[in-house]
Enzyme design. Sequence first.
Site, PDB file in Angstrom:
ATOM      1  N   PHE A 207      36.041  65.059 -18.187  1.00  0.00           N
ATOM      2  CA  PHE A 207      36.107  65.454 -19.592  1.00  0.00           C
ATOM      3  C   PHE A 207      36.326  66.957 -19.737  1.00  0.00           C
ATOM      4  O   PHE A 207      37.164  67.408 -20.523  1.00  0.00           O
ATOM      5  CB  PHE A 207      34.807  65.035 -20.291  1.00  0.00           C
ATOM      6  CG  PHE A 207      34.681  65.515 -21.711  1.00  0.00           C
ATOM      7  CD1 PHE A 207      35.153  64.735 -22.764  1.00  0.00           C
ATOM      8  CD2 PHE A 207      34.076  66.729 -22.004  1.00  0.00           C
ATOM      9  CE1 PHE A 207      35.027  65.178 -24.079  1.00  0.00           C
ATOM     10  CE2 PHE A 207      33.950  67.182 -23.309  1.00  0.00           C
ATOM     11  CZ  PHE A 207      34.432  66.395 -24.347  1.00  0.00           C
ATOM     12  N   ASP A 208      35.572  67.757 -18.976  1.00  0.00           N
ATOM     13  CA  ASP A 208      35.683  69.227 -19.057  1.00  0.00           C
ATOM     14  C   ASP A 208      37.110  69.679 -18.765  1.00  0.00           C
ATOM     15  O   ASP A 208      37.704  70.460 -19.508  1.00  0.00           O
ATOM     16  CB  ASP A 208      34.757  69.902 -18.034  1.00  0.00           C
ATOM     17  CG  ASP A 208      33.304  69.565 -18.226  1.00  0.00           C
ATOM     18  OD1 ASP A 208      32.985  68.360 -18.290  1.00  0.00           O
ATOM     19  OD2 ASP A 208      32.502  70.496 -18.295  1.00  0.00           O
ATOM     20  N   THR A 209      37.643  69.182 -17.646  1.00  0.00           N
ATOM     21  CA  THR A 209      38.972  69.604 -17.222  1.00  0.00           C
ATOM     22  C   THR A 209      40.022  69.209 -18.251  1.00  0.00           C
ATOM     23  O   THR A 209      40.892  70.010 -18.612  1.00  0.00           O
ATOM     24  CB  THR A 209      39.316  68.977 -15.866  1.00  0.00           C
ATOM     25  OG1 THR A 209      38.345  69.370 -14.895  1.00  0.00           O
ATOM     26  CG2 THR A 209      40.690  69.422 -15.397  1.00  0.00           C
TER      27      THR A 209
END
Length: 421
Positions: A207-209
């Site tokens: 999700f972060d990436t």
Amino acid sequence: MNATAPSRSSAPRPGTTPVGLGGPQPVLDVVIPVYNEETDLEPCIRRLQAHLAERVGYPYRITVADNASTDKTLAVAERLAREFPEVEVRHLDEKGRGRALQAVWSASDAAVLAYMDVDLSTDLAALDPLVAPLLSGHSDVAIGSRLARGARVVRGPKREFISRCYNLILRGTLAARFSDAQCGFKAIRADVARALLPHVRDTGWFFDTELLVLAQRAGLRIHEVPVDWVDDPDSSVDLVATATADLKGIARVTRATFTGEIPVHRLREQLGREPIGVEAPGVSPSLVKQLVRFAAVGVASTVAYLLLFLLLRTMVGAQAANFTALLVTAIANTAVNRRVTFGVRGRTGAGRHQFEGLIVFGLGLALTSGSLALLNHTTHAGLVLETTVLVLANLAATVLRFLLLRGWVFNPRRTATEESS
């Protein structure tokens, strides 16, 4: 040289207005995603609450996002929420850090949304510099970085190696310009998040990436804060499973980029992050970048062309080998230049681009084949001389190709007309 801002409505761009600090609603919402963290959750919340109460002069909230825990994590979180009015609990029936952040951030009424890992590996002294540029309107997203200059990190060689390899992969495959995608210490403006979150599909660790790649491609400013970070030796993260999921995520985002599934141009317009226009007589603002990218694609195409030519020459003869090698590399070259050099995404106009690219290919073929025919007519050329003449002719054809692709095939006015129709 005069700078001219892109035309926009009178409304301010999302993410650029300073956040008001005096209202009743929380300015900052710090989310702690947890799964079976009954031991670490209470010291985390008490330490974070004490830090915010001492250092923050505006309303804030701490949200514990329980990801379907099977131990006493939810009970601990609810007890802390009864003790601290600033603490809230959100329970989800399914696991996934990305799913938790998506759910809480989408529903939050705070102006700045943040999250950090429950082990508090990152020193909380970095929280103020993380949030400050978002409050001022200078930046849209802020990330803690363990790889930026000035960071101080304590962790084992295995995790260090994996982290650096992962970020190198991101730079090579997704052209990421941020240094640390997976540090559990990030913040984003809520008005910007509302535009990005509907397009983030991952529900787990990627999700972060995915969010950062989307933010970068939408033209958002990502602020990096070097952090002091101490590895949690008791972390339950499955490195192999996480790495596998991340690689699948990279492949999916790469595919979505080339197919136009990610609406980059629409997001740029929605967020007001179009490239800054620069007026200079006779010079396009993107000329230098286009030349560099076209040259890189050209070098790769020339190498591929030569390899194909040398492979086919002994089987079908020089002229047929030249035609086949040039045709194959021309089709690939047009597709790559369309995306990389001239920034055209999606399928709109792709057929026309390839057709006109083949016309440009025909001109290049005439130039290289003519050079080859002239050489063979005037002398009995060997392989070395023949290859040298073809390289020089191909370079001349490359210059012609750039001029025609830029001024005709991928002319911005024609592309804009197609996208608006």
